[in-house]
Enzyme design. Structure first.
Site, mmCIF file in Angstrom:
data_model
loop_
_atom_site.group_PDB
_atom_site.id
_atom_site.type_symbol
_atom_site.label_atom_id
_atom_site.label_comp_id
_atom_site.label_asym_id
_atom_site.label_seq_id
_atom_site.Cartn_x
_atom_site.Cartn_y
_atom_site.Cartn_z
ATOM 1 N N ASP A 1 0.870 -1.175 0.000
ATOM 2 C CA ASP A 1 0.000 0.000 0.000
ATOM 3 C C ASP A 1 0.911 1.231 0.000
ATOM 4 O O ASP A 1 1.681 1.437 0.950
ATOM 5 C CB ASP A 1 -0.853 -0.058 1.277
ATOM 6 C CG ASP A 1 -1.742 1.147 1.455
ATOM 7 O OD1 ASP A 1 -1.590 2.156 0.714
ATOM 8 O OD2 ASP A 1 -2.589 1.100 2.364
ATOM 9 N N ILE A 2 0.816 2.027 -1.032
ATOM 10 C CA ILE A 2 1.748 3.153 -1.194
ATOM 11 C C ILE A 2 1.602 4.199 -0.083
ATOM 12 O O ILE A 2 2.545 4.923 0.220
ATOM 13 C CB ILE A 2 1.603 3.785 -2.605
ATOM 14 C CG1 ILE A 2 2.863 4.570 -2.975
ATOM 15 C CG2 ILE A 2 0.346 4.659 -2.716
ATOM 16 C CD1 ILE A 2 2.954 4.919 -4.456
ATOM 17 N N ASN B 1 -6.460 12.507 -11.097
ATOM 18 C CA ASN B 1 -7.181 12.892 -12.319
ATOM 19 C C ASN B 1 -6.947 14.384 -12.542
ATOM 20 O O ASN B 1 -6.345 15.057 -11.713
ATOM 21 C CB ASN B 1 -8.668 12.532 -12.228
ATOM 22 C CG ASN B 1 -9.345 13.204 -11.055
ATOM 23 O OD1 ASN B 1 -9.187 14.418 -10.855
ATOM 24 N ND2 ASN B 1 -10.086 12.446 -10.278
ATOM 25 N N GLY C 1 -9.622 4.682 -6.125
ATOM 26 C CA GLY C 1 -8.351 3.961 -6.245
ATOM 27 C C GLY C 1 -7.264 4.530 -5.354
ATOM 28 O O GLY C 1 -7.496 4.917 -4.201
ATOM 29 N N VAL C 2 -6.079 4.600 -5.906
ATOM 30 C CA VAL C 2 -4.923 5.033 -5.124
ATOM 31 C C VAL C 2 -5.068 6.512 -4.705
ATOM 32 O O VAL C 2 -4.645 6.907 -3.615
ATOM 33 C CB VAL C 2 -3.611 4.743 -5.900
ATOM 34 C CG1 VAL C 2 -3.418 5.641 -7.093
ATOM 35 C CG2 VAL C 2 -2.420 4.801 -4.969
ATOM 36 N N ASP C 3 -5.700 7.300 -5.556
ATOM 37 C CA ASP C 3 -5.950 8.717 -5.254
ATOM 38 C C ASP C 3 -6.778 8.859 -3.962
ATOM 39 O O ASP C 3 -6.414 9.614 -3.042
ATOM 40 C CB ASP C 3 -6.690 9.325 -6.463
ATOM 41 C CG ASP C 3 -6.725 10.836 -6.472
ATOM 42 O OD1 ASP C 3 -6.213 11.452 -5.525
ATOM 43 O OD2 ASP C 3 -7.286 11.399 -7.431
ATOM 44 N N SER D 1 -2.350 4.524 -14.282
ATOM 45 C CA SER D 1 -3.301 4.278 -15.399
ATOM 46 C C SER D 1 -3.838 2.854 -15.524
ATOM 47 O O SER D 1 -4.696 2.613 -16.376
ATOM 48 C CB SER D 1 -2.719 4.684 -16.769
ATOM 49 O OG SER D 1 -2.794 6.085 -16.953
ATOM 50 N N THR D 2 -3.344 1.904 -14.738
ATOM 51 C CA THR D 2 -3.766 0.509 -14.979
ATOM 52 C C THR D 2 -4.979 0.084 -14.152
ATOM 53 O O THR D 2 -5.388 -1.077 -14.199
ATOM 54 C CB THR D 2 -2.613 -0.493 -14.735
ATOM 55 O OG1 THR D 2 -2.295 -0.514 -13.332
ATOM 56 C CG2 THR D 2 -1.373 -0.133 -15.525
ATOM 57 N N TYR E 1 -8.328 3.664 -15.260
ATOM 58 C CA TYR E 1 -8.013 4.176 -16.599
ATOM 59 C C TYR E 1 -7.708 3.073 -17.617
ATOM 60 O O TYR E 1 -7.445 3.368 -18.782
ATOM 61 C CB TYR E 1 -6.875 5.208 -16.538
ATOM 62 C CG TYR E 1 -7.297 6.569 -16.000
ATOM 63 C CD1 TYR E 1 -8.610 6.811 -15.610
ATOM 64 C CD2 TYR E 1 -6.385 7.617 -15.904
ATOM 65 C CE1 TYR E 1 -8.997 8.061 -15.125
ATOM 66 C CE2 TYR E 1 -6.772 8.871 -15.429
ATOM 67 C CZ TYR E 1 -8.075 9.087 -15.039
ATOM 68 O OH TYR E 1 -8.456 10.322 -14.571
HETATM 69 P P1 ADP Z 1 -5.768 5.101 -12.632
HETATM 70 O O1 ADP Z 1 -7.022 5.932 -12.624
HETATM 71 O O2 ADP Z 1 -4.538 5.903 -12.992
HETATM 72 O O3 ADP Z 1 -5.925 3.849 -13.428
HETATM 73 P P2 ADP Z 1 -6.188 3.676 -10.076
HETATM 74 O O4 ADP Z 1 -6.030 4.236 -8.720
HETATM 75 O O5 ADP Z 1 -7.574 3.306 -10.509
HETATM 76 O O6 ADP Z 1 -5.526 4.748 -11.080
HETATM 77 O O7 ADP Z 1 -5.276 2.407 -10.247
HETATM 78 C C1 ADP Z 1 -3.874 2.446 -10.394
HETATM 79 C C2 ADP Z 1 -3.234 1.280 -9.654
HETATM 80 O O8 ADP Z 1 -3.140 1.610 -8.264
HETATM 81 C C3 ADP Z 1 -4.014 -0.038 -9.713
HETATM 82 O O9 ADP Z 1 -3.076 -1.100 -9.935
HETATM 83 C C4 ADP Z 1 -4.613 -0.151 -8.311
HETATM 84 O O10 ADP Z 1 -4.812 -1.504 -7.924
HETATM 85 C C5 ADP Z 1 -3.514 0.482 -7.495
HETATM 86 N N1 ADP Z 1 -3.830 0.923 -6.111
HETATM 87 C C6 ADP Z 1 -5.028 1.167 -5.538
HETATM 88 N N2 ADP Z 1 -4.869 1.527 -4.242
HETATM 89 C C7 ADP Z 1 -3.524 1.499 -3.994
HETATM 90 C C8 ADP Z 1 -2.701 1.748 -2.844
HETATM 91 N N3 ADP Z 1 -3.218 2.110 -1.669
HETATM 92 N N4 ADP Z 1 -1.340 1.593 -2.986
HETATM 93 C C9 ADP Z 1 -0.791 1.241 -4.159
HETATM 94 N N5 ADP Z 1 -1.510 0.998 -5.270
HETATM 95 C C10 ADP Z 1 -2.861 1.120 -5.185
#
Ligand code: ADP
Length: 173
Positions: free
Chosen positions: A10-11, A24, A32-34, A117-118, A121
């Protein structure tokens, strides 16, 4: 000494000088990660993001990290996958390059990337991994100020894709 580390996790928990957010164009938060980064950093992050007036796809902007263990957040906007002929590859490469440039300008020595993006997006992960690893390796070849780059993969499949891509690049230069 090896400077690229591919890990699963988890980042928001990473103790690096900076973590990168796959944001975005509004920079006003998302899923997601955002979403995870904004939740962990607290509301002050959104306050600072409001002053940035958004961000173009492929570009990057920096804020403080607030309650995160990381000192800074670098917000970059990945391309939405539209089939591959809408400049997606170049835009994704720009995200990594511009984030690393901004890191150097701010004296950042350790930086962690998510798989930009994976997720929502829908950029194909193997293709995204090759671009990310290529761009990071190339940047590090020219720069000696960045000490460590962590590629933080949320799930096993994503980690496999980045490991494979990294191996290929190590082999072929
Ligand atoms: P995007 O809109 O750029 O595709 P997402 O957040 O939907 O961004 O997904 C990008 C990647 O981040 C995916 O592989 C997702 O599983 C991952 N992700 C989601 N939450 C976390 C987190 N807490 N730490 C690291 N990676 C994450």
């Amino acid at each position: 000494m090896e400077r690229i580390h591919i890990i699963q996790g988890d980042i928001t928990k990473i103790e690096a000088d900076a973590i990168v957010n796959a944001a975005n164009r509004t920079l006003l938060g998302g899923g997601g990660v955002d979403g995870a980064i904004h939740r962990a950093a607290g509301p002050e992050l959104l306050e600072e993001c409001r002053k940035l007036n958004g961000c173009e796809t492929g570009e990057a902007k920096i804020t403080k990290g607030y309650k995160l263990p990381a000192k800074y957040v670098i917000h970059t906007v990945g391309p939405v996958w539209k089939g591959g002929d809408k400049n997606e590859d170049q835009l994704l490469a720009s995200c990594y390059r511009n984030s690393l440039k901004l890191a150097v300008e701010n004296g950042i020595k350790t930086i962690a990337f998510p798989s930009i993006s994976t997720g929502a997006y829908r950029f194909p992960v193997e293709r995204a991994a090759r671009i990310a690893m290529q761009e990071i390796s190339e940047f590090l070849r020219e720069d000696s100020s960045i000490e460590k780059v962590f590629m933080v993969c949320f799930d096993e499949g994503t980690m496999q894709a980045y490991m494979e891509a990294y191996k290929e690049i190590e082999k072929n230069g």
